[in-house]
Design an enzyme around this catalytic site. Structure first.
Site, mmCIF file in Angstrom:
data_model
loop_
_atom_site.group_PDB
_atom_site.id
_atom_site.type_symbol
_atom_site.label_atom_id
_atom_site.label_comp_id
_atom_site.label_asym_id
_atom_site.label_seq_id
_atom_site.Cartn_x
_atom_site.Cartn_y
_atom_site.Cartn_z
ATOM 1 N N ARG A 145 0.814 -1.211 0.000
ATOM 2 C CA ARG A 145 0.000 0.000 0.000
ATOM 3 C C ARG A 145 0.851 1.267 0.000
ATOM 4 O O ARG A 145 0.342 2.362 -0.255
ATOM 5 C CB ARG A 145 -0.904 0.022 1.235
ATOM 6 C CG ARG A 145 -1.903 -1.100 1.287
ATOM 7 C CD ARG A 145 -2.683 -1.042 2.569
ATOM 8 N NE ARG A 145 -3.558 0.097 2.606
ATOM 9 C CZ ARG A 145 -4.849 0.086 2.273
ATOM 10 N NH1 ARG A 145 -5.403 -1.036 1.892
ATOM 11 N NH2 ARG A 145 -5.562 1.163 2.322
ATOM 12 N N TRP A 199 3.067 6.137 1.946
ATOM 13 C CA TRP A 199 3.206 6.585 0.565
ATOM 14 C C TRP A 199 3.054 8.097 0.629
ATOM 15 O O TRP A 199 1.984 8.607 0.935
ATOM 16 C CB TRP A 199 2.126 5.951 -0.302
ATOM 17 C CG TRP A 199 2.217 6.303 -1.747
ATOM 18 C CD1 TRP A 199 3.109 5.813 -2.654
ATOM 19 C CD2 TRP A 199 1.376 7.205 -2.472
ATOM 20 N NE1 TRP A 199 2.866 6.364 -3.891
ATOM 21 C CE2 TRP A 199 1.813 7.223 -3.800
ATOM 22 C CE3 TRP A 199 0.289 8.016 -2.113
ATOM 23 C CZ2 TRP A 199 1.215 8.004 -4.785
ATOM 24 C CZ3 TRP A 199 -0.309 8.789 -3.093
ATOM 25 C CH2 TRP A 199 0.158 8.774 -4.406
ATOM 26 N N ASN A 233 -3.946 7.416 7.773
ATOM 27 C CA ASN A 233 -4.053 7.170 6.328
ATOM 28 C C ASN A 233 -5.155 8.090 5.818
ATOM 29 O O ASN A 233 -6.236 8.121 6.388
ATOM 30 C CB ASN A 233 -4.416 5.697 6.100
ATOM 31 C CG ASN A 233 -4.685 5.388 4.629
ATOM 32 O OD1 ASN A 233 -4.321 6.160 3.753
ATOM 33 N ND2 ASN A 233 -5.329 4.266 4.375
ATOM 34 N N GLY A 234 -4.873 8.853 4.765
ATOM 35 C CA GLY A 234 -5.866 9.788 4.234
ATOM 36 C C GLY A 234 -5.223 11.141 4.028
ATOM 37 O O GLY A 234 -3.991 11.242 3.920
ATOM 38 N N LYS A 260 0.419 -0.625 -18.336
ATOM 39 C CA LYS A 260 1.206 -1.610 -17.587
ATOM 40 C C LYS A 260 2.693 -1.394 -17.848
ATOM 41 O O LYS A 260 3.492 -1.400 -16.925
ATOM 42 C CB LYS A 260 0.782 -3.006 -18.047
ATOM 43 C CG LYS A 260 0.779 -4.069 -17.041
ATOM 44 C CD LYS A 260 -0.321 -4.064 -16.011
ATOM 45 C CE LYS A 260 -0.827 -2.765 -15.559
ATOM 46 N NZ LYS A 260 -2.078 -2.655 -14.900
ATOM 47 N N GLU A 312 4.051 1.860 -16.191
ATOM 48 C CA GLU A 312 4.036 1.755 -14.734
ATOM 49 C C GLU A 312 5.245 1.023 -14.171
ATOM 50 O O GLU A 312 5.815 1.448 -13.176
ATOM 51 C CB GLU A 312 2.826 0.877 -14.370
ATOM 52 C CG GLU A 312 1.779 1.503 -13.605
ATOM 53 C CD GLU A 312 0.676 0.533 -13.257
ATOM 54 O OE1 GLU A 312 0.232 -0.275 -14.095
ATOM 55 O OE2 GLU A 312 0.253 0.600 -12.114
ATOM 56 N N LYS A 315 -0.754 1.120 -4.240
ATOM 57 C CA LYS A 315 -2.019 0.469 -4.549
ATOM 58 C C LYS A 315 -3.116 1.094 -3.700
ATOM 59 O O LYS A 315 -2.842 1.594 -2.614
ATOM 60 C CB LYS A 315 -1.905 -1.024 -4.220
ATOM 61 C CG LYS A 315 -2.902 -1.842 -4.985
ATOM 62 C CD LYS A 315 -2.413 -3.241 -5.204
ATOM 63 C CE LYS A 315 -3.368 -4.011 -6.057
ATOM 64 N NZ LYS A 315 -3.105 -3.896 -7.482
#
Ligand code: F6R
Length: 587
Positions: free
Chosen positions: A27, A72, A96-97, A462, A465, A582
């Site tokens: 994540r 992240w 998170n947020g 893809k 990335e 993700k």
């Protein structure tokens, strides 16, 4: 996005949190940290880089209660100072947020004499908790949240309470009971630990001690939320014999198709089919790969139902929503079911009267809670940041939804195709060669017509990335209207020719590129195309011959493998592309 884990139990907290963070690392993986609590004292370790970096700190983190975070970066660079947990006064916090009003809050707190030690939006939460604390940590959290704008999942420790507190608004958190009491951003982090799980409602608060989880609603009334048995052991969360999740997950494409077929056969779809048959329009929304699968969905549903079908990028649709009525159907496509833009666009469509179908891989996710019906994409845990098997599962869902034939006939068709997909995923004869051509090129165009153009769009996403090679997916017929100007010997065009009705036209595109000195690789299911182009282009990958409308399962799998090998040749870890995470739970 970021991942949160919290533990209160009777075993040392640090190893529990560390293992949980390893499962959450997909994540976010630019920094990580843990705080534990022991007899009123906080012990914190934070590091830039991967979760593994925290291993050396574990022995110094005392106590059987703690919180952890994998980040992240959104506000502030990926440094140890900006890593969570953020400690201030009596509190340590993971978040998170996004806190949208953090700069106003920060200025207010600085004027009141607070000193900040990070550049993050999240640190204000620790400061506010300390300001509002008056002996009751949950009340301090309620008062803190009342000051915040944005979205959050928060877990916090307080030196005066032997446990932790949790809340969520707009970002996911799951509570777990088992060998201790847990909270985590997703269920994978709880696998093997929690026996039961519960998803708190938006705005709920939880007070968690080693022996008890007490849940309160937003007004701090104690409430009972159901705890369900955590059935799956998520054994798929390992890489098995594969060096990377990406390869392992591509190899699970066929299994995803079969599992999705099985799930559909046990669903009562009559209400959904009636809605689709009577719809005045069908709007599909999603982001990234999910949007690309919706492009294929437009083609498949458009051929099956008598109304306009359109695909919309959710981040646009939420500000410029497609017009819907009470007769419209909106299908929100999302692997994670947590993508903020998709949820918001779906909510707008539903509020405008549309019947909302969530097509998702995560059964307990936020999108399922606002949907009228949930279509399961049975891919299992997808850990690699780049979506692969979930895309194939979404394609399968669109096929199953659009098939007018009896379930046994359509399942049989997908079953047969899945066997071929399995063979392609295990074949490493062609993908490395085409991947090598990609990394030797300045840019890569993916071209196709009809069904193949949707494949081209996703294949391009893809490749860029995971390999960081510039790439674009393009309708082959548009080449001569501009893009051809970019073609020279340093540019590779990968031309997908599986849509039989348009094959000759796509072949013309190959000729146009060759006559301008461009490099070409062809992926085709059509033996005559193979025969005509072999030896004339740099590479031709002949896939098994299947009907055009089913060919995207094969060509997409092949091109996922090309992207995977290109990442390896370029020296990148395909599972953790730079700058990406993700489950994009922020806007
Ligand atoms: C691409 C990729 C992203 C996601 C997008 C939507 O490989 O993974 O483009 O497809 O962020 O995510 P979900 O499907 O979870 O809504």
């Amino acid at each position: 996005m970021c991942g949160i884990i919290a533990y209160a139990g009777h075993a040392p907290a640090a190893p529990e949190l560390f293992e949980g963070l390893r499962k959450l690392e997909y994540r976010g993986y630019d920094s990580a940290g843990i705080t534990t609590l022991d007899r009123g004292r906080l012990y914190t370790a934070k590091r830039a880089g991967t979760v593994e970096g925290l291993r050396v700190d574990l022995n110094n983190l005392c106590g059987t209660v703690g919180i952890g975070h994998t980040r992240w970066a959104t506000h502030g660079a990926a440094t140890a100072a900006n890593a969570h947990p953020h400690v201030y006064g009596r509190f340590s916090v993971v978040h998170n947020g996004i806190i949208e009003n953090y700069s106003e809050l920060r200025s207010e707190l600085i004027s009141a004499g607070h000193a900040f030690s990070s550049e993050t939006d999240s640190e204000v939460i620790a400061h506010l908790l300390d300001v509002y604390y008056d002996g009751d940590p949950v009340d301090a959290l309620r008062l803190t949240c009342a000051r915040l704008k944005g979205c959050w999942a928060i877990a916090a420790l307080c030196t005066e309470f032997d446990g932790y507190i949790v809340t969520r608004r707009g970002s996911p958190v799951i509570l777990g009971r088992g060998k201790g009491n847990y909270a985590a951003s997703d269920i994978y982090a709880l696998s093997g630990r929690a026996e039961k799980y519960s998803i708190p409602e938006e705005g709920d608060f939880a007070l968690v001690t080693p022996d008890k989880i007490t849940i309160f609603d937003e007004h701090l009334n104690e409430v009972v939320r159901p705890f369900d048995i955590l059935k799956s052991n998520f054994s798929e969360v390992g890489t098995d014999d594969c060096p990377h999740y990406m390869l392992k997950e591509i190899r699970e494409n066929a299994r995803t198709m079969r599992a999705t077929c099985r799930a559909f056969s046990s669903l009562d779809l009559s209400a959904v089919r009636t809605r689709l048959k009577c719809a005045d329009k069908i709007v599909l929304i999603g982001c990234g790969t999910a949007y690309n699968s919706a492009l294929a969905g437009v083609r498949l549903l458009g051929g099956a139902y008598d109304c306009p079908v359109s695909a919309h990028i959710a981040s646009e649709a939420r500000y410029n929503p497609p017009r819907v009525t009470g007769r419209s159907v909106c299908i929100a496509v999302s692997q994670s079911g947590e993508t903020a833009d998709t949820i918001m666009a779906a909510r707008i469509a539903r509020e405008a009267g549309a019947y909302l179908i969530a097509m998702t891989n995560v059964g307990y996710s936020a999108i399922t809670r606002i949907a009228d019906f949930v279509l399961p994409v049975c891919a299992g845990a997808e850990i690699c940041v780049a979506a692969t098997k979930s895309y194939i599962g979404q394609l399968a869902c669109f096929h199953l939804l659009s098939a007018g034939t009896s379930p046994s006939v359509r399942d049989c068709a997908l079953e047969n195709i899945s066997k071929k997909v399995e063979e392609i995923a295990l074949d490493d004869t062609y993908a490395p060669g085409i991947a090598k051509l990609c990394v030797q090129s300045r840019a890569v165009f993916f071209l196709g017509r009809g069904y193949d153009v949707d494949v081209a769009t996703e294949a391009s996403l893809k490749l860029k990335e995971v390999s960081y090679i510039f790439s674009d997916g393009y309708p082959a017929g548009e080449l001569k209207h501009g893009t051809l100007a970019l073609v020279d010997e340093s540019v590779l065009s990968i031309v997908i020719i599986c849509d039989g009705a348009l094959a000759e036209k796509s072949k013309n595109a190959v000729e146009q590129i060759l006559s301008r000195g461009g490099k070409v690789a062809v992926v085709t299911t059509l033996p005559p195309i193979y025969a005509a182009l072999s030896g004339r282009v740099q590479a031709v990958w002949l896939l098994p011959e299947v009907p055009s409308h089913l060919s995207h399962f094969l060509s997409s799998t092949a091109l996922q493998l090309v992207a995977y090998h290109a990442a390896l040749f370029a020296g990148h870890n395909p599972d953790k592309p730079r700058n990406l995470a993700k489950s994009v739970t922020v806007e």
